[in-house]
Design an enzyme around this catalytic site. Structure first.
Site, mmCIF file in Angstrom:
data_model
loop_
_atom_site.group_PDB
_atom_site.id
_atom_site.type_symbol
_atom_site.label_atom_id
_atom_site.label_comp_id
_atom_site.label_asym_id
_atom_site.label_seq_id
_atom_site.Cartn_x
_atom_site.Cartn_y
_atom_site.Cartn_z
ATOM 1 N N GLN A 114 38.506 40.989 39.802
ATOM 2 C CA GLN A 114 39.081 40.401 41.024
ATOM 3 C C GLN A 114 40.490 40.889 41.308
ATOM 4 O O GLN A 114 40.867 41.096 42.469
ATOM 5 C CB GLN A 114 39.073 38.873 40.928
ATOM 6 C CG GLN A 114 37.704 38.270 41.188
ATOM 7 C CD GLN A 114 37.721 36.754 41.090
ATOM 8 O OE1 GLN A 114 38.681 36.161 40.587
ATOM 9 N NE2 GLN A 114 36.667 36.116 41.562
ATOM 10 N N SER A 127 38.644 42.997 49.049
ATOM 11 C CA SER A 127 39.003 41.615 49.368
ATOM 12 C C SER A 127 40.426 41.530 49.909
ATOM 13 O O SER A 127 40.696 40.814 50.887
ATOM 14 C CB SER A 127 38.865 40.731 48.123
ATOM 15 O OG SER A 127 37.500 40.601 47.767
ATOM 16 N N TYR A 155 27.147 40.683 48.681
ATOM 17 C CA TYR A 155 27.039 41.319 49.986
ATOM 18 C C TYR A 155 25.748 40.894 50.680
ATOM 19 O O TYR A 155 24.783 40.471 50.045
ATOM 20 C CB TYR A 155 27.013 42.851 49.842
ATOM 21 C CG TYR A 155 28.308 43.457 49.384
ATOM 22 C CD1 TYR A 155 29.378 43.574 50.265
ATOM 23 C CD2 TYR A 155 28.462 43.922 48.085
ATOM 24 C CE1 TYR A 155 30.570 44.148 49.856
ATOM 25 C CE2 TYR A 155 29.655 44.497 47.669
ATOM 26 C CZ TYR A 155 30.705 44.609 48.554
ATOM 27 O OH TYR A 155 31.878 45.181 48.147
ATOM 28 N N ARG A 187 32.173 43.970 41.587
ATOM 29 C CA ARG A 187 32.586 42.626 41.996
ATOM 30 C C ARG A 187 32.276 41.651 40.867
ATOM 31 O O ARG A 187 31.201 41.061 40.809
ATOM 32 C CB ARG A 187 31.885 42.241 43.290
ATOM 33 C CG ARG A 187 32.401 43.085 44.457
ATOM 34 C CD ARG A 187 32.457 42.306 45.739
ATOM 35 N NE ARG A 187 33.540 42.797 46.585
ATOM 36 C CZ ARG A 187 33.777 42.347 47.796
ATOM 37 N NH1 ARG A 187 33.050 41.379 48.299
ATOM 38 N NH2 ARG A 187 34.779 42.822 48.505
ATOM 39 N N ASP A 234 40.417 44.217 43.258
ATOM 40 C CA ASP A 234 39.493 44.287 44.392
ATOM 41 C C ASP A 234 40.221 44.584 45.704
ATOM 42 O O ASP A 234 40.645 43.675 46.418
ATOM 43 C CB ASP A 234 38.712 42.973 44.479
ATOM 44 C CG ASP A 234 37.611 43.006 45.529
ATOM 45 O OD1 ASP A 234 37.465 44.033 46.214
ATOM 46 O OD2 ASP A 234 36.900 41.997 45.658
#
Length: 376
Positions: free
Chosen positions: A125, A131, A226, A120, A128
């Site tokens: 991004q 997400s 997290y 992450r 990912d």
């Protein structure tokens, strides 16, 4: 290289690559073998893959000829037996949880990448999948709750009187939780949100949610955003706060998970007993035990007039856009391992490649997975 796109098994309706992404890969000089009917449940027929430049073949031919094997779900036992040690397996197989599968990969000296382990970071991004799929899950969970609820979500001013808006409690303000907040607010509900990470308070409020604050949470910057395990003292205060809000709620959306651990129990049976009849609980953490004590994975449970839906794969209920998002993430990752002329180039000097790799030549590459396996 030859990349083999496999058809998913079980109830999975998504496909790892839609024809539009296949075309992008072919432009990178990658040869694509697509298993027959791989995209059928995601509204991508074989002809669309052919037009994009792929070759439609049998599953056996994919396993026989492809250098890289790609699907969304973890491999079946039969698949594991068919993968050669010269091949690369790419899917999302939750290695922090499915440790027995990881051990099989290591013993067979198969090179594996788990897309749910992509680091992450800002650079990662665009790759990912967690997400992307959490966005789908948060949206879909609220819509299902609205359909199941015997009352309206928004306030209505009518000649028959005023209808009060639904109270929605969202447990966990990660990507799924934030999308659930946005969707529930658009539908006119009053939204309350609980999360152990105080840093998300501002995001929750910006979406129109009311943050339920419990002081004393343990936060770890090294956890990559997290949640982490909490102290017993905090858990007690947390439970009291959640119970107080839950019994006033019409809907609870559960999204709280801790990587590599059983999902935290946040909604006890006693709490459900106190909730209003007709209330709905949607548990997105069902596959790792669930946040609600009464959750059963992939099942709908009715308890004293309340409905508890255990659903960990809402993206499969939105297969076209979910496949589109997943495929774009996969393409961005694949670009890191495609060399000149479309060759396979596993550059372990790249932190994303190394972090996503779980096993290679009989060794564990991902440090978090290595720690979990070696300490158990």
């Amino acid at each position: 290289m030859i990349l083999g796109l496999l058809k998913e098994h079980g109830d999975e309706t998504r496909v790892a690559l839609l024809p539009e992404i296949v075309q992008n890969l072919i432009e990178q000089k990658v040869e694509i073998f697509v298993e027959q009917s791989a995209g059928e449940t995601a509204f991508a027929p074989d002809e669309a893959y052919r037009e994009a430049g792929a070759k439609i073949v049998s599953r056996k031919e994919v396993f026989d000829k492809a250098e890289v094997l790609l699907q969304i779900q973890p491999p079946s036992e039969e698949d594991v037996n068919n993968i050669k040690d010269s091949q690369v397996w790419i899917s999302a197989f939750n290695p922090l949880w499915e440790t027995d599968l990881v051990k099989q990969f290591r013993e067979k000296k198969i090179t594996t990448f788990s897309l749910d382990s992509i680091p992450r970071s800002t650079r990662a991004q665009a790759m990912d999948i967690l997400s992307s799929m959490a966005t789908v899950a948060g949206y879909k969970a609220v819509l299902e709750a609205a359909l199941e609820l015997p009352t309206f979500f928004p306030m209505f001013m009518t000649a028959a009187g005023t209808i009060r808006p639904a109270n929605v409690l969202i447990l966990g303000a990660g990507v799924a939780g934030l999308q659930a907040i946005a969707t529930a607010r658009k539908l006119g509900a009053q939204v309350y949100v609980f999360d152990v990470r105080s840093a998300v308070k501002e995001e929750v409020q910006s979406l129109g949610g009311k943050f339920v604050e419990v002081e004393g949470a343990t936060e770890d910057k090294a956890a990559g955003g997290y949640a982490v395990e909490q102290t017993e003292e905090y858990k007690k205060k947390q439970q009291e706060a959640i119970d107080a809000q839950a019994i006033k709620s019409n809907v609870i959306i559960c999204t709280a998970q801790i990587p590599g651990r059983k999902a935290p129990l946040l909604v006890a049976k006693d709490t459900v007993e106190k909730m209003k009849e007709g209330s709905v609980i949607i548990d997105l953490a069902a596959s790792t035990g669930g946040n609600c004590e009464l959750t059963e994975n992939n099942k709908t449970v009715t308890f004293q007039g309340k409905t508890i839906i255990g659903q960990s794969n809402y993206p499969a209920k939105t297969p076209l856009d979910a496949s589109r998002m997943f495929g774009k993430n996969v393409f961005n990752f694949l670009k890191l391992i495609i060399g000149e002329g479309g060759t396979l180039n596993l550059n372990f000097d790249d932190d994303i490649v190394k972090g996503t790799c779980i096993t290679h030549k009989g060794e564990l590459y991902n440090e978090r997975v290595k720690s979990v396996i070696e300490n158990n």
